[in-house]
Every structure is written in structure tokens, then in C-alpha cells.
Design an enzyme around this catalytic site. Structure first.
Site, PDB file in Angstrom:
ATOM      1  N   LYS A 209      14.691  -6.384   6.877  1.00  0.00           N
ATOM      2  CA  LYS A 209      15.167  -5.178   7.537  1.00  0.00           C
ATOM      3  C   LYS A 209      16.153  -5.309   7.727  1.00  0.00           C
ATOM      4  O   LYS A 209      17.114  -3.936   8.785  1.00  0.00           O
ATOM      5  CB  LYS A 209      13.548  -5.086   7.709  1.00  0.00           C
ATOM      6  CG  LYS A 209      12.862  -4.791   7.596  1.00  0.00           C
ATOM      7  CD  LYS A 209      11.420  -4.325   8.390  1.00  0.00           C
ATOM      8  CE  LYS A 209      10.318  -3.856   7.773  1.00  0.00           C
ATOM      9  NZ  LYS A 209       8.889  -3.707   8.590  1.00  0.00           N
TER      10      LYS A 209
ATOM     11  N   ARG B  17      11.704 -18.651  23.910  1.00  0.00           N
ATOM     12  CA  ARG B  17      11.589 -17.574  22.951  1.00  0.00           C
ATOM     13  C   ARG B  17      10.686 -15.914  23.481  1.00  0.00           C
ATOM     14  O   ARG B  17      11.814 -15.374  23.209  1.00  0.00           O
ATOM     15  CB  ARG B  17      10.121 -17.566  21.475  1.00  0.00           C
ATOM     16  CG  ARG B  17      10.351 -16.896  20.316  1.00  0.00           C
ATOM     17  CD  ARG B  17      11.523 -16.471  19.583  1.00  0.00           C
ATOM     18  NE  ARG B  17      10.958 -15.622  19.200  1.00  0.00           N
ATOM     19  CZ  ARG B  17      11.924 -14.436  18.363  1.00  0.00           C
ATOM     20  NH1 ARG B  17      13.723 -14.861  19.089  1.00  0.00           N
ATOM     21  NH2 ARG B  17      12.114 -13.948  17.220  1.00  0.00           N
TER      22      ARG B  17
ATOM     23  N   LEU C  19       0.651  -0.997  -0.256  1.00  0.00           N
ATOM     24  CA  LEU C  19      -0.504  -0.266  -0.067  1.00  0.00           C
ATOM     25  C   LEU C  19       0.882   1.508  -0.405  1.00  0.00           C
ATOM     26  O   LEU C  19       0.091   1.920  -0.227  1.00  0.00           O
ATOM     27  CB  LEU C  19      -1.344  -0.132   0.895  1.00  0.00           C
ATOM     28  CG  LEU C  19      -2.162  -0.997   1.082  1.00  0.00           C
ATOM     29  CD1 LEU C  19      -2.865  -1.523   2.582  1.00  0.00           C
ATOM     30  CD2 LEU C  19      -2.795  -1.044   0.325  1.00  0.00           C
TER      31      LEU C  19
ATOM     32  N   ASP D 112       9.110   2.525  11.380  1.00  0.00           N
ATOM     33  CA  ASP D 112       7.983   1.352  11.589  1.00  0.00           C
ATOM     34  C   ASP D 112       7.792   1.407  12.817  1.00  0.00           C
ATOM     35  O   ASP D 112       6.530   1.943  13.916  1.00  0.00           O
ATOM     36  CB  ASP D 112       8.545  -0.271  12.079  1.00  0.00           C
ATOM     37  CG  ASP D 112       8.286  -0.526  10.385  1.00  0.00           C
ATOM     38  OD1 ASP D 112       7.630  -0.061   9.674  1.00  0.00           O
ATOM     39  OD2 ASP D 112       9.039  -1.362   9.875  1.00  0.00           O
TER      40      ASP D 112
ATOM     41  N   GLY E 153       7.557 -12.614  17.959  1.00  0.00           N
ATOM     42  CA  GLY E 153       7.824 -13.302  16.806  1.00  0.00           C
ATOM     43  C   GLY E 153       8.438 -11.682  16.357  1.00  0.00           C
ATOM     44  O   GLY E 153       9.072 -10.723  16.791  1.00  0.00           O
TER      45      GLY E 153
ATOM     46  N   THR F 271       5.306 -19.930  23.335  1.00  0.00           N
ATOM     47  CA  THR F 271       6.803 -20.608  23.201  1.00  0.00           C
ATOM     48  C   THR F 271       7.636 -19.930  24.629  1.00  0.00           C
ATOM     49  O   THR F 271       7.660 -18.582  24.165  1.00  0.00           O
ATOM     50  CB  THR F 271       7.371 -20.847  22.555  1.00  0.00           C
ATOM     51  OG1 THR F 271       6.661 -22.039  21.249  1.00  0.00           O
ATOM     52  CG2 THR F 271       8.812 -21.639  22.937  1.00  0.00           C
TER      53      THR F 271
ATOM     54  N   ASN G 227      13.710   0.402   8.198  1.00  0.00           N
ATOM     55  CA  ASN G 227      12.622   0.475   7.022  1.00  0.00           C
ATOM     56  C   ASN G 227      12.821   1.324   6.674  1.00  0.00           C
ATOM     57  O   ASN G 227      11.851   1.367   5.137  1.00  0.00           O
ATOM     58  CB  ASN G 227      11.318   0.020   7.440  1.00  0.00           C
ATOM     59  CG  ASN G 227      11.255   1.564   8.151  1.00  0.00           C
ATOM     60  OD1 ASN G 227      11.582   1.986   9.006  1.00  0.00           O
ATOM     61  ND2 ASN G 227       9.714   1.566   7.755  1.00  0.00           N
TER      62      ASN G 227
ATOM     63  N   THR H 259      11.178  -3.426   3.147  1.00  0.00           N
ATOM     64  CA  THR H 259      10.314  -4.020   4.171  1.00  0.00           C
ATOM     65  C   THR H 259      11.000  -6.140   3.802  1.00  0.00           C
ATOM     66  O   THR H 259      12.202  -5.761   3.582  1.00  0.00           O
ATOM     67  CB  THR H 259       8.845  -4.092   3.199  1.00  0.00           C
ATOM     68  OG1 THR H 259       8.063  -5.123   3.528  1.00  0.00           O
ATOM     69  CG2 THR H 259       9.395  -4.623   1.659  1.00  0.00           C
TER      70      THR H 259
END
Length: 496
Positions: free
Chosen positions: A73, A163, A23, A110, A136, A160, A94, A69
């Protein structure tokens, strides 16, 4: 939207893989139009392994600035001349901005975009408790941003635990280095070899232990950083328990397809403020745009500062694009209120208005009655099709389009309408139509001894076709034009 280009046009763009559904061109080309800057923005899909060549090529070709992107990055960082401290702490960039030495400096808008979208909603992070769902790729920079802006505590909840624990340790370490402006050794010592006092702002937690958060004395800001809820999985949320959302003051979902996710609905239902990730996308682009055009000797004499009103104008276009309603198209039988409702919609949403009948009358220089009398109905229908073909080929957008009553009858026209935006059928009973148009002698198809019977017959012939081409159907008999417009805005999810 097509920008005029000449020998003085600046080029900015996006590198990543894939980039075909981005976009960003919509946002940046609107920004160029709003600010009057001669710039075009284009996406560049860079094959895996070609990042060094892409950066070098952009510099050689005089590209003014780039966005970066996934998946590049972090990959792009070794090929930059400099990197902003916030981007360094986050570990990802970014936005690339040309330097006076002929290289690129990396920034991360971002996260500044996320922060700006929160401020836009009246939310400050300093002293707040933040709960991040997921560990993530988005969670790490989001946690770093919250810590760097003074959040009192940042909890990372993940299925998890290891993580979440790794991300928390990484971010706490990065916050120490950012706040003290010094690196830390692998074994946790300062550059001078002294023990360091690493902050414990970021805390890992198993997601199934979310009820422990209910013991906190204040409501928290929650950032939804997983892909759960992304289309087509629109009926899911990471946490489904409504009690969780009673403790959420503000919820931000990084997902923006659909425009209102299950997470956002749950936040709203519990009285909290829900923010779409689309706002973050908008403001990261605005931050990048301002960096590109405020940072060198070629910058405008007055600094570019995109106003809230200008941002809202672009945001409306983004919402319409994401919802597939790049144009709002009204169909229905004569007397259904299309003309009045379209005028109200265009005014409420600050969009351009196109009435297909009026456009043809203006182009032909004669009335529809005259066109029917001289050339016949089929010639008029050809004119309608030609108008739609122009709208599609010229990429008309951000319009409210009111259709002539017979326009959707052709299958070819219905296919063209499907490419143009969302079609709303204003369904109206024959008796209501008759009361509205019985004194209007400008309707060539109502030349009849019994207009009401003619209306009933024509509606029987056209009703199924209208429904076939419609994305939404609104019964208008008991509604005022303003109420119909509000219903359309609500149905399309563009009430911003």
C-alpha cells in the site's frame, strides 16, 4: 459467480501478497452484475520486489483499475502519476484509477469505506471523541480519518506507549499539512520557515490507563485496530473490563473473522452499537468501484451510485462467505418442515431456493413415485448425487437448499454437502412426523401397514447420519416454521 466475458470486457483486479483468500472478487463481480457493467475482477499475487513491473504491466494490458493490499500500500506510491490528498495524508493507497494521461492515480478507500460504513450506521465523527485500540498499521490511517472528519479528540491506546506517541505525532503533523495544504519541514517549520501550530487532536495513552477515559463527559466511538479476537483467538479482547464498554457508544472492530468478535459482543452487552470490519471491507470496495466507473469518458451516462439496498445484498453474501454458509442447507426426515422453512428463509434473506426433490422431478419430467417404481431407489439416489456434483462444480452460492430426506445417507453426498455450505438438521420426533404426513400418499417410503413404526425405524437408522453431516441441530417440535427460520439465522450469525 461467473461473469460473461467477451472482447469488450473490462478487467479490474487486486495486487498484493498473499491474495488467495481475498473476498474482493466476490464483492466486485457482484457489483458488476448489479450495475450491468461488463467487467471481471481477478486477484494478482505479486512477488516481493515486482511492484514496478506489476503497475507497468497493468497499464500496458489495459487493466482499468486495481486495488492494492498488504504489503504494497505504500510501496506502490512512487509508481503513480498522482495521489489523492487524503491518501497522501494517510501515507497509503489501496485503489488505483487510470488517468487521461495513461497512468494511475492513487486513492485510499479503506478509510473512506470506514467512514461510509459509520454513516451507514448513523454515526458521524464530527465533534465526537474517538478511542483507537492499538497503534499498528491500521491505527494511523484510522486516526487521520477521524481527525480529518472533525473528531474533537482521538486517543490512541497501545501497550507500548512510545509507539502510540510516534503515531500520534505523525498523524497530528499530517493533519496540519492536509488542513493547510502545505508541507512542513523536518524541524516543524512551514515552507516559509515560520513556526507552525501543529494540532494536538491525536493523543497517545498507555492502554492500561484506559480508566482515565471514564472521566470524559460523553460516550465515545471506539475503533478496535489490533488483531486480538481474530480467529482462532475468538475469546479475547484487548480490553476485557466491562466498565470500559459502558462508555462506548459505537464500537467498530477491524477484525471480521469471526463475524462477531469478543469486542463486538462486549459492546452490544453494554448497550452500544457494534459494527463489523466486514462493513468497511464492503464499502471500501464500493468506493473503489464507483471511482473506476465514474471518472472518465467511458463512464456510464448515469453516475453509478450503489444504493443501501444493493450494498445490503452484497453484505449478506459476504457474511455467508465468512461464516462458511455460502449456502444454507436444510436436512431432516420427511415432515420436519424443510420445505416450508426453506421458503421462509429464502424470502427473509432474499436468496434463491433449491429443493432437490423438486429439481429432480422437473429434470426427469415425472414424479418421485414413478422414478422409484420404474428405476428403483438407487437410481434416484444417483440423481441426487449428480445434482450435488453440479452444485459444487458450478459453485452454487447464495441459496437455501432443501434436501430430500434420504440424500445425506450416502457418504459421497455428505462430503459434497460439506463443500457447499452449512448444513442444518431439523430434528423432529416420530410422532410429530406422523401427524404431519399421515395423509400424504406421495411418500413412497411410507407404504406400510404401520406408518408410525416405519417412521420410528427409519429415524433410528438415519438419525445418527443426519447428526454426522450437520453443522447445527435444531429441534423443531415446539417451534413454528417462522421461529425455526429465525433460529437458523441467529445460529449462523447472518441476521443483518
Amino acid at each position: 459467480m461467473a461473469n460473461y466475458t467477451d472482447g469488450n470486457t473490462s478487467v479490474c483486479g487486486l495486487i498484493g501478497n498473499p491474495v488467495r483468500h481475498t473476498l474482493s472478487p466476490l464483492i466486485h463481480n457482484m457489483l458488476a452484475e448489479i450495475t450491468g457493467i461488463n467487467m471481471v475482477y481477478v486477484p494478482f499475487e505479486v512477488p516481493q520486489g515486482n511492484v514496478p513491473e506489476a503497475v507497468k504491466g497493468a497499464l500496458a494490458l489495459g487493466v482499468r483499475g486495481l486495488n492494492v493490499t498488504i504489503p504494497y500500500k505504500s510501496d506502490v506510491i512512487p509508481y503513480l502519476e498522482d495521489i489523492d490528498p487524503l491518501a497522501k495524508g494517510i501515507g497509503a493507497v489501496n485503489t488505483l484509477v487510470r488517468t487521461s494521461n495513461g497512468g494511475f492515480k492513487g486513492y485510499n478507500t479503506d478509510m473512506t469505506g470506514l467512514y461510509r460504513s459509520l454513516l451507514d450506521e448513523g454515526v458521524e465523527l464530527k465533534g465526537k471523541i474517538v478511542v483507537i485500540l492499538g497503534a499498528g498499521g491500521v491505527a494511523r490511517p484510522a486516526a487521520f480519518l477521524c481527525g480529518s472528519k472533525g473528531a474533537s479528540k482521538v486517543y490512541i491506546l497501545n501497550r507500548t506507549f512510545e509507539r502510540a506517541k510516534d503515531v500520534a505525532e505523525e498523524v497530528n503533523r499530517a493533519l496540519y499539512e492536509y488542513n493547510n495544504n502545505e508541507p512542513m519541514t523536518a524541524d516543524g517549520l512551514s515552507a516559509e520557515g515560520e513556526p507552525t501550530d501543529i494540532p494536538s487532536i491525536v493523543v497517545p495513552m498507555r492502554i492500561e490507563d484506559y480508566r482515565n477515559l471514564f472521566e470524559l463527559k460523553e460516550k465515545f466511538v471506539s475503533l478496535q485496530c489490533t488483531s486480538v479476537g481474530l480467529f482462532p483467538d475468538v475469546n479475547s479482547a484487548v480490553v476485557e473490563d466491562k466498565e470500559f464498554y459502558e462508555h462506548v457508544n459505537v464500537g467498530v472492530d477491524m477484525v471480521y473473522r469471526p463475524i462477531e468478535t469478543k469486542f463486538m459482543k462486549l459492546v452490544k452487552e453494554s448497550g452500544g452499537k457494534a459494527v463489523s470490519g466486514l462493513k468497511m471491507l464492503l464499502y471500501q470496495a464500493i468506493d473503489a468501484y464507483e471511482l473506476w466507473f465514474n471518472n472518465d469518458e467511458d463512464a456510464p451516462s448515469e453516475k453509478i451510485n450503489i444504493t443501501k439496498e444493493q450494498a445490503e445484498e452484497i453484505y449478506r453474501s459476504l457474511v455467508m462467505e465468512v461464516t462458511g454458509a455460502r449456502n444454507i442447507i436444510l436436512e431432516g426426515f420427511m415432515g420436519s418442515g424443510k420445505t416450508t422453512v426453506s421458503e421462509i428463509l429464502a424470502d427473509k434473506l432474499e436468496l434463491e431456493l433449491l429443493d432437490t426433490d423438486a429439481a429432480i422431478v422437473e429434470a426427469e419430467g415425472r414424479s418421485i413415485n414413478d422414478i422409484f417404481a420404474v428405476d428403483g431407489e438407487e437410481a434416484f439416489r444417483d440423481m441426487e448425487t449428480a445434482l450435488l456434483e453440479t452444485a459444487v462444480s458450478e459453485h452454487f452460492r447464495d441459496m437455501v437448499i432443501s434436501l430430500g430426506g434420504g440424500l445425506p445417507l450416502r457418504e459421497e453426498n455428505r462430503q459434497l454437502l460439506g463443500q457447499m455450505g452449512k448444513v442444518i438438521y431439523l430434528r423432529t420426533k416420530p410422532e410429530t412426523v406422523y401427524e404431519r404426513v399421515k395423509f400424504d400418499d406421495s411418500r413412497p417410503l411410507l407404504k406400510s401397514d404401520n406408518p408410525l413404526e416405519k417412521i420410528k425405524k427409519m429415524q433410528e437408522e438415519r438419525g445418527d447420519i443426519y447428526e454426522l453431516s450437520a453443522d447445527y441441530i435444531i429441534d423443531t417440535d415446539e417451534l413454528t416454521p417462522s421461529q425455526i427460520a429465525d433460529r437458523i439465522i441467529q445460529e449462523l450469525g447472518i441476521d443483518i
